[in-house]
Design a protein around this motif. Structure first.
Motif, short mmCIF file in Angstrom:
data_model
loop_
_atom_site.label_atom_id
_atom_site.label_comp_id
_atom_site.label_asym_id
_atom_site.label_seq_id
_atom_site.Cartn_x
_atom_site.Cartn_y
_atom_site.Cartn_z
N TRP A 15 21.95 29.07 -11.87
CA TRP A 15 21.77 30.04 -13.31
C TRP A 15 20.33 30.12 -12.96
CZ3 TRP A 15 21.75 33.61 -16.72
CH2 TRP A 15 20.64 33.18 -17.81
N PHE A 16 19.44 29.04 -12.76
CA PHE A 16 17.74 28.65 -12.70
C PHE A 16 16.99 30.40 -12.00
CE2 PHE A 16 18.29 24.96 -14.95
CZ PHE A 16 17.65 25.14 -16.27
N SER A 17 18.38 30.41 -10.54
CA SER A 17 17.49 30.94 -9.59
C SER A 17 17.70 32.51 -10.27
CB SER A 17 18.46 30.54 -8.15
OG SER A 17 19.69 31.03 -8.54
N PHE A 18 18.54 32.44 -11.79
CA PHE A 18 18.87 33.98 -11.55
C PHE A 18 17.82 34.32 -12.77
CE2 PHE A 18 22.42 34.07 -9.68
CZ PHE A 18 22.16 34.75 -8.58
N THR A 19 16.47 33.03 -12.94
CA THR A 19 15.51 33.62 -13.89
C THR A 19 14.01 33.46 -14.05
OG1 THR A 19 15.39 31.20 -14.56
CG2 THR A 19 17.70 32.32 -15.64
N ASP A 20 13.44 33.75 -14.55
CA ASP A 20 12.40 33.30 -14.30
C ASP A 20 11.35 32.21 -15.17
OD1 ASP A 20 12.35 33.56 -17.19
OD2 ASP A 20 10.67 35.49 -17.40
N TRP A 21 11.85 31.23 -14.73
CA TRP A 21 11.37 29.78 -14.94
C TRP A 21 10.63 29.33 -14.59
CZ3 TRP A 21 14.00 24.63 -13.03
CH2 TRP A 21 13.71 23.85 -14.70
N ASN A 22 9.40 29.18 -15.27
CA ASN A 22 7.92 28.81 -14.93
C ASN A 22 7.46 27.71 -15.98
OD1 ASN A 22 6.19 30.12 -16.47
ND2 ASN A 22 7.23 32.06 -16.07
N ARG A 23 6.33 27.38 -15.56
CA ARG A 23 5.67 26.24 -16.64
C ARG A 23 5.23 26.97 -17.49
NH1 ARG A 23 1.69 23.42 -12.98
NH2 ARG A 23 3.25 22.47 -11.81
N TYR A 24 4.82 28.45 -17.58
CA TYR A 24 3.48 28.79 -18.10
C TYR A 24 4.11 29.14 -19.66
CZ TYR A 24 1.21 27.73 -14.81
OH TYR A 24 1.18 26.93 -12.69
N PHE A 32 9.04 22.22 -3.36
CA PHE A 32 7.83 21.40 -3.35
C PHE A 32 7.18 21.99 -4.29
CE2 PHE A 32 4.48 18.06 -3.98
CZ PHE A 32 5.51 17.36 -4.41
N ASN A 33 6.00 23.19 -3.62
CA ASN A 33 5.09 23.78 -3.23
C ASN A 33 5.15 24.67 -4.89
OD1 ASN A 33 3.40 22.75 -0.90
ND2 ASN A 33 4.12 24.39 0.06
N GLU A 34 6.32 24.99 -4.89
CA GLU A 34 6.75 26.37 -5.96
C GLU A 34 6.14 25.66 -6.77
OE1 GLU A 34 6.85 29.28 -5.52
OE2 GLU A 34 6.74 29.31 -3.45
N PHE A 35 7.44 24.20 -6.94
CA PHE A 35 7.34 23.42 -7.93
C PHE A 35 5.96 22.91 -8.42
CE2 PHE A 35 7.05 18.43 -9.39
CZ PHE A 35 8.05 18.66 -10.45
N ALA A 36 5.17 22.17 -7.36
CA ALA A 36 4.07 22.00 -8.31
C ALA A 36 2.97 22.90 -8.68
CB ALA A 36 2.61 21.48 -6.57
N SER A 37 2.82 24.32 -8.30
CA SER A 37 2.54 25.67 -8.71
C SER A 37 3.09 26.20 -10.13
CB SER A 37 2.20 26.48 -7.91
OG SER A 37 3.56 26.93 -7.30
N GLY A 38 4.37 25.28 -10.88
CA GLY A 38 4.83 25.71 -11.92
C GLY A 38 5.25 27.64 -11.64
N THR A 39 6.54 27.85 -10.88
CA THR A 39 7.30 28.75 -10.22
C THR A 39 8.67 28.10 -9.53
OG1 THR A 39 6.66 28.65 -7.74
CG2 THR A 39 5.57 30.89 -9.90
N TYR A 40 9.12 27.50 -11.91
CA TYR A 40 10.62 26.85 -10.90
C TYR A 40 11.87 27.87 -10.13
CZ TYR A 40 7.43 23.32 -13.60
OH TYR A 40 6.51 22.43 -14.14
N GLY A 41 11.96 29.17 -11.16
CA GLY A 41 12.95 29.52 -10.92
C GLY A 41 12.39 30.21 -9.16
N LEU A 42 12.18 30.30 -8.53
CA LEU A 42 11.95 31.10 -7.27
C LEU A 42 12.17 29.96 -6.69
CD1 LEU A 42 11.43 33.00 -5.68
CD2 LEU A 42 8.31 32.33 -6.17
N GLY A 43 11.96 28.12 -7.02
CA GLY A 43 12.24 27.22 -6.61
C GLY A 43 13.36 26.85 -6.45
N THR A 44 13.89 26.69 -7.40
CA THR A 44 15.41 26.86 -8.01
C THR A 44 16.04 27.67 -6.48
OG1 THR A 44 15.82 28.06 -9.73
CG2 THR A 44 15.72 25.99 -9.63
N ALA A 45 15.91 29.05 -6.53
CA ALA A 45 16.82 29.48 -5.70
C ALA A 45 16.28 29.46 -4.01
CB ALA A 45 15.45 31.79 -6.05
#
Lengths: 274, 291
Positions: free
Chosen positions: B32-41, B251-264
């Motif tokens: 589900w998260f991979s279809f969202t723009d979930w991010n740290r900001y 892990f890079n996506e996680f570290a830079s806060g782009t969680y949606g892309l990371g889960t995708a």
């Protein structure tokens, strides 16, 4: 003929020794250089230190927070291993004894987890949901969950080798299911449980990625994470890095030397059966 | 009836619940998260359709390259471990002095963490003082010395070498266990028929080793597709980003806060491994039922 066989035997030994050296040499280099000064260790050569610098080890233990992370590793690995073994043994036992469509489905569903990767980013959200993020309980619970698939697979196959007559005679004597399990079945499962435990313990002891995602308090870090952070801070001080590597390797190597038989048995379980 | 009382389904519950909540749920939620723009900001999470997946396959950041690298690692790292390990197992299965000692030594790296092995080889492959380059200097072959982990030509071979150093003993041990289960009469019969080394290998050893080969391939596949530690420690995806794999990119996506892309990216790996895994697990569990 005899001469030729002797020559072959010598050639085999030379080959085996050469291969063994490629395994052993890195350890020798690290051990020797962990006792040198900073500039001496930079050369990474095989010369012995003139005066062994034992303080390196003291510095590593103090600055690298080795005691606390050793304790953390031990805690995570021990508790998760016990949890995994007990919970999966209970589940595997019932699924193996009571074969219905439901239990067969559950068994396949659980074993399927062997092949699945963990989505760590989403795991963090789930951990937050349960208030488990950044906690020791949280990482232990995750370790049990992530070892369930493999442990169930190994134990399940073994349960059917215990005769059902054991259960039934105990039941006639009036034993309750839980008592029956812990006093009769659990001890009989011992060989496979030791195997499972050794594998689970080593896997958790050596795990790096889970604490990297789940724990950001350095006081909760296991050995792997604290040695990595130590390496980041002291990259130029190879003598200290080497001493840290030695201290991290010693516990596992000691376990390996003592329990080699169990470890090898554990790691090859499933390779020959079937 | 007595059966159901003896084997209560509630015994399955604790393991099943933990497995569902902490192992399955993240993967399902991750889809589900991979279809969202979930991010740290931003505190809100919006549905964005296939945007993340479009990014993965069209972005200039070369995610498809990381996926290819993961496949490359999975194939090559397993071939360079499984083939030599088979011959090593055959070698150590024959009569020779000290073979138990050699077995123990070859297996040793398997009990260490990838992290420690990675750090050990950061030193062994060190460009100016590392053991490997010093060895080449000592044997008067200085032109062979190189910047192993920084040179684009040598970085992958170096990673495969380190991975093999750590993993061959384990694969070998599984083959040895398999070899020991082959009845010796089979070889006697083959000898009477006048079979040579390769004939015996093809007609007796390999067919009898199928279970061991299966285990090595299944473990190798799961290990290769999920690889993280060894790349992260040895190169961290470098030089440039040429050794980046799926899990280091996540892990890079996680570290830079782009969680949606990371889960995708994780979801992509999940789908591939589920597709590969279903028939393999079917095969492994079907074997159990026959016993």
């Amino acid at each position: 003929m005899k001469k030729r066989r002797f020559a072959v035997a010598i050639a085999k030994q030379i080959f085996a020794v050469a291969l063994s050296l490629t395994i052993i040499m890195p350890f020798v280099i690290i051990l020797i250089n962990s006792l040198k000064t900073r500039t001496g260790a930079l050369l990474m050569d095989l010369s012995l230190p003139k005066v062994p610098v034992w303080q390196n080890y003291q510095v590593v233990v103090e600055r690298g927070k080795l005691f606390i992370s050793f304790f953390n590793s031990l805690l995570y690995a021990t508790v998760s291993t016990l949890g995994t073994v007990v919970l999966t043994a209970l589940a595997a036992y019932v699924m193996s004894r009571r074969r219905t469509r439901l239990t067969r489905f559950l068994y396949s569903f659980i074993v399927f987890g062997i092949m699945l990767p963990t989505n760590f980013v989403a795991l963090i959200k789930v951990m937050q949901l349960f208030g488990l993020i950044n906690t020791r309980v949280g990482i232990i619970a995750f370790y049990i969950a992530s070892n369930t698939a493999f442990a169930t697979f190994i134990i399940y196959g073994f349960v059917s080798s215990i005769p059902r007559a054991m259960d039934e005679s105990a039941a006639i004597d009036g034993a309750k299911p839980l008592r029956l399990f812990f006093s009769i079945i659990f001890p009989l499962l011992q060989p496979v449980l030791v195997t499972t435990a050794v594998l689970t313990f080593l896997g958790i002891w050596n795990d790096f990625i889970t604490p990297l995602y789940l724990l950001n308090r350095s006081t909760a870090w296991p050995m792997t994470l604290s040695i990595y952070s130590f390496f980041g801070r002291f990259q130029q001080d190879w003598n200290l890095v080497f001493a840290d590597i030695v201290l991290t390797c010693v516990p596992v190597m000691a376990i390996y030397l003592v329990g080699q038989r169990y470890i090898v048995q554990g790691m090859t379980a499933g390779a020959v059966k079937g | 009836m007595i059966r159901n009382k003896l084997y209560p389904l509630s015994f399955i519950l604790p393991a099943l619940v933990l497995y569902l909540l902490l192992f399955i749920m993240p993967s399902v939620l991750g889809i589900w998260f991979s279809f969202t723009d979930w991010n740290r900001y931003s505190p809100d999470i919006h549905f964005v359709g296939f945007d993340n997946f479009r990014t993965l396959f069209t972005s200039s950041k070369d995610y498809s390259g990381y996926i290819l690298n993961t496949l490359l690692f999975t194939v090559v790292s397993n071939v360079v471990k499984i083939v030599p390990a088979l011959f090593l197992a055959l070698f150590l299965n024959g009569a020779m002095k000290g073979r138990n000692v050699y077995r123990a030594i070859f297996f040793l790296p398997a009990v260490l963490s990838f992290l420690v092995v990675g750090l050990i080889f950061r030193s062994v492959l060190h460009p100016s003082h590392g053991l490997l380059n010093q060895f080449f200097m000592a044997v008067q072959l200085p032109f062979l010395a190189g910047k192993w982990l920084a040179d684009p030509t040598w970085v992958w071979p170096s990673i495969f070498l380190v991975d093999a150093w750590k993993g061959i003993g384990y694969v070998m041990t599984i083959f040895l266990a398999g070899l020991q289960s082959i009845p010796l009469d089979y070889y006697d019969a083959a000898n009477i028929d006048g079979a040579g080394y390769w004939q015996k290998l093809r007609a007796v050893t390999l067919p009898m080793l199928v279970p061991a080969i299966t285990v090595n391939v299944v473990f190798g596949l799961t290990y290769g597709l999920k690889v993280f530690d060894i790349i992260y420690v040895l190169t961290n995806g470098g030089p440039g980003r040429m050794t980046e794999v799926i899990n280091t990119a996540v892990f890079n996506e996680f570290a830079s806060g782009t969680y949606g892309l990371g889960t995708a990216l994780s979801t992509l790996l999940f789908v591939v491994m589920a597709i590969v895994g279903i028939p393999l697990i079917r095969y492994m569990t079907a074997k159990e039922v026959e016993v």
